[in-house]
Write an enzyme that holds these catalytic residues in place. Structure first.
Site, PDB file in Angstrom:
ATOM      1  N   LYS A   1     -44.172 -54.263 -44.375  1.00 11.23           N
ATOM      2  CA  LYS A   1     -43.444 -52.995 -44.342  1.00 11.23           C
ATOM      3  C   LYS A   1     -41.928 -53.225 -44.448  1.00 11.23           C
ATOM      4  CE  LYS A   1     -47.538 -51.098 -43.743  1.00 11.23           C
ATOM      5  NZ  LYS A   1     -48.525 -52.139 -43.629  1.00 11.23           N
TER       6      LYS A   1
ATOM      7  N   ASP B   1     -45.695 -53.676 -31.095  1.00 12.95           N
ATOM      8  CA  ASP B   1     -45.782 -53.674 -32.559  1.00 12.95           C
ATOM      9  C   ASP B   1     -44.564 -52.887 -33.046  1.00 12.95           C
ATOM     10  OD1 ASP B   1     -46.235 -53.110 -35.239  1.00 12.95           O
ATOM     11  OD2 ASP B   1     -48.417 -53.048 -35.007  1.00 12.95           O
TER      12      ASP B   1
ATOM     13  N   ARG C   1     -50.396 -76.591 -43.822  1.00 11.09           N
ATOM     14  CA  ARG C   1     -50.871 -75.547 -42.886  1.00 11.09           C
ATOM     15  C   ARG C   1     -50.031 -75.605 -41.617  1.00 11.09           C
ATOM     16  NH1 ARG C   1     -54.763 -77.006 -39.674  1.00 11.09           N
ATOM     17  NH2 ARG C   1     -56.050 -77.880 -41.310  1.00 11.09           N
TER      18      ARG C   1
ATOM     19  N   TYR D   1     -52.305 -48.187 -34.840  1.00  8.88           N
ATOM     20  CA  TYR D   1     -52.729 -48.340 -36.239  1.00  8.88           C
ATOM     21  C   TYR D   1     -54.250 -48.534 -36.296  1.00  8.88           C
ATOM     22  CZ  TYR D   1     -53.528 -50.725 -40.671  1.00  8.88           C
ATOM     23  OH  TYR D   1     -54.037 -51.094 -41.882  1.00  8.88           O
TER      24      TYR D   1
HETATM   25  C1  LIG Z   1     -48.050 -50.471 -37.244  1.00  8.77           C
HETATM   26  C2  LIG Z   1     -48.864 -51.425 -38.038  1.00  8.77           C
HETATM   27  N1  LIG Z   1     -49.234 -52.600 -37.501  1.00  8.77           N
HETATM   28  C3  LIG Z   1     -49.977 -53.496 -38.197  1.00  8.77           C
HETATM   29  C4  LIG Z   1     -50.398 -53.220 -39.473  1.00  8.77           C
HETATM   30  C5  LIG Z   1     -51.256 -54.229 -40.201  1.00  8.77           C
HETATM   31  O1  LIG Z   1     -50.490 -54.882 -41.152  1.00  8.77           O
HETATM   32  P1  LIG Z   1     -51.084 -55.534 -42.514  1.00  8.77           P
HETATM   33  O2  LIG Z   1     -51.527 -54.401 -43.367  1.00  8.77           O
HETATM   34  O3  LIG Z   1     -49.933 -56.299 -43.055  1.00  8.77           O
HETATM   35  O4  LIG Z   1     -52.228 -56.408 -42.104  1.00  8.77           O
HETATM   36  C6  LIG Z   1     -50.033 -52.023 -40.079  1.00  8.77           C
HETATM   37  C7  LIG Z   1     -50.462 -51.727 -41.468  1.00  8.77           C
HETATM   38  O5  LIG Z   1     -50.310 -50.640 -41.963  1.00  8.77           O
HETATM   39  C8  LIG Z   1     -49.250 -51.096 -39.357  1.00  8.77           C
HETATM   40  O6  LIG Z   1     -48.870 -49.910 -39.873  1.00  8.77           O
END
Ligand SMILES: Cc1ncc(COP(=O)(O)O)c(C=O)c1O
Length: 383
Positions: free
Chosen positions: A201, A176, A52, A104
């Site tokens: 992504k 982000d 971990r 998001y």
């Molecule tokens: C801009 C953005 N940030 C964070 C996330 C969250 O990521 P995860 O689905 O890997 O938890 C997403 C998911 O679609 C996203 O589009």
């Protein structure tokens, strides 16, 4: 292999954090699928005690992405949401956060439904307007959390200007960077303190792993993230670390094709009689086109378009053949989605209306197929 200090972006993507396995010479970092490490004697070990806390595959990925984003260190988590959750542990009860209003949906859900229980306060503003960020700052604002470009209406926030506002008020700027990827946008160079990604992504890029990462510009933030990664334990698995590490090697070439396909589809849709409006930062009619040219190295693979009615949007989504109807984005294959009923169904309708997320909007994550095949697919779906 020794990475030259002035190595360029593609070279960094392929080599940073990568050293051949000392035991075998394997050029690719192995998947260290182990929970613990045998110690040489009491109090003497090889830097790895429990998985971990430390894992060589994860460490290789973290070093790689820290270099790609130009940060001090990076910490990988079990999902993009776990990474964002870890970031918010830098806050204390009573702190206030200014957040991009079109963030998001999962981020909004975490902030609104979970973290408000711990007496954190959030203000959602259109961060594409610096004055609104300035107006939202309070004496207890400790973080500005920005997503740029946003999903699915692709609004952009000026990272350098927002960093200046945040810092003047004693707050950290978090970006982000999932939608742009570091191949197109490097927020730390523009003044951000922390960068986060859903590695699910573009960084992984092959739609076969869920993961997240936080990159810190400064040592003290890195130290906290390392602590919380171990303390809360939402770590990225060795296999997922290995997959993302494979993904980052081709990030730059993939992004070039995502950019080209995004532009090709945006231009095709702009001239189609059944399409009312196309949202793509690479088009000169996009309200933040000039900022996109300044802040990004390409316009990306994400675009949205309005076909006038919900029924027309539904028909396009149902009629595509090569594109797949699915949530998520950033993979090599092109995905189509209907944000109002899929990714953004949890956003209240009046809020969707405010940000221009209509029921007639369709979103595309352009993959890296031949653009002519993608255009032909859209042509028949719209016919
Ligand atoms: C801009 C953005 N940030 C964070 C996330 C969250 O990521 P995860 O689905 O890997 O938890 C997403 C998911 O679609 C996203 O589009």
């Amino acid at each position: 292999m020794k990475l030259p200090p002035d190595a360029r972006f593609s070279t960094i993507c392929i080599h940073a954090g990568q050293t051949p396995d000392p035991g075998t010479g394997a050029i690719i970092t192995p998947i260290f699928q182990t929970s613990t490490y045998v110690q040489d004697e009491l109090g003497k070990h090889k830097g790895f005690e429990y998985a971990r806390t430390q894992n060589p595959t994860r460490a290789a990925l973290e070093a790689n992405i820290a270099a790609i984003e130009g940060g001090t260190a990076a910490y990988a988590f079990a999902s993009g949401m776990a990474a964002i959750d870890a970031l918010t542990t830098m806050l204390e009860a009573g702190d206030h956060v200014v957040v991009t209003d079109n963030t998001y949906g999962g981020t909004f859900r975490l902030f609104d439904k979970v973290l408000t229980k711990y007496k954190l306060e959030f203000s959602y503003v259109d961060t594409s307007q610096p004055q609104l960020v300035e107006d939202a700052m309070q004496a207890n604002t400790k973080m500005v959390f920005v997503e740029t470009p946003t999903n699915p209406v692709l609004r952009l926030t000026d990272i350098a200007k927002t960093a200046e506002i945040a810092h003047r008020h004693g707050a950290r700027l978090v970006v982000d960077n999932t939608f742009a990827s570091p191949a197109l946008q490097r927020p730390i160079e523009l003044g951000a303190d922390l960068v986060t990604h859903s590695t699910t992504k573009y960084l992984n890029g092959h739609s076969d792993s869920i993961g997240g990462i936080v990159i810190a510009a400064r040592e003290e933030d890195a130290a906290w993230l390392q602590f919380i990664q171990n303390a809360a334990g939402a770590i990225l698995s060795p296999f997922d670390s290995w997959l993302v590490l494979r993904g980052t090697k081709t990030l730059n070439v993939r992004m070039a094709q995502h950019n080209a396909n995004g532009m090709a589809l945006a231009q095709f849709l702009s001239t189609h009689p059944k399409v009312i409006h196309v949202i793509y930062p690479g088009l000169t009619n996009h309200p933040h086109h000039e900022l996109a040219k300044r802040q990004m190295k390409g316009f990306g693979g994400m675009l949205s378009f309005d076909v006038g009615t919900f029924e027309a949007a539904r028909d396009v989504c149902n009629r595509v053949k090569l594109m797949s109807l699915a949530e998520s984005l950033g993979g090599v294959e092109t995905l189509i989605s209907h944000p109002a009923t899929m990714t953004h169904a949890s956003v209240p309708p009046e809020r969707r209306q405010e940000i221009g997320l209509t029921d007639s909007l369709v979103r595309i994550s352009a993959g890296i197929e031949d653009p002519a095949d993608l255009i032909a697919d859209l042509q028949q779906a719209l016919a």
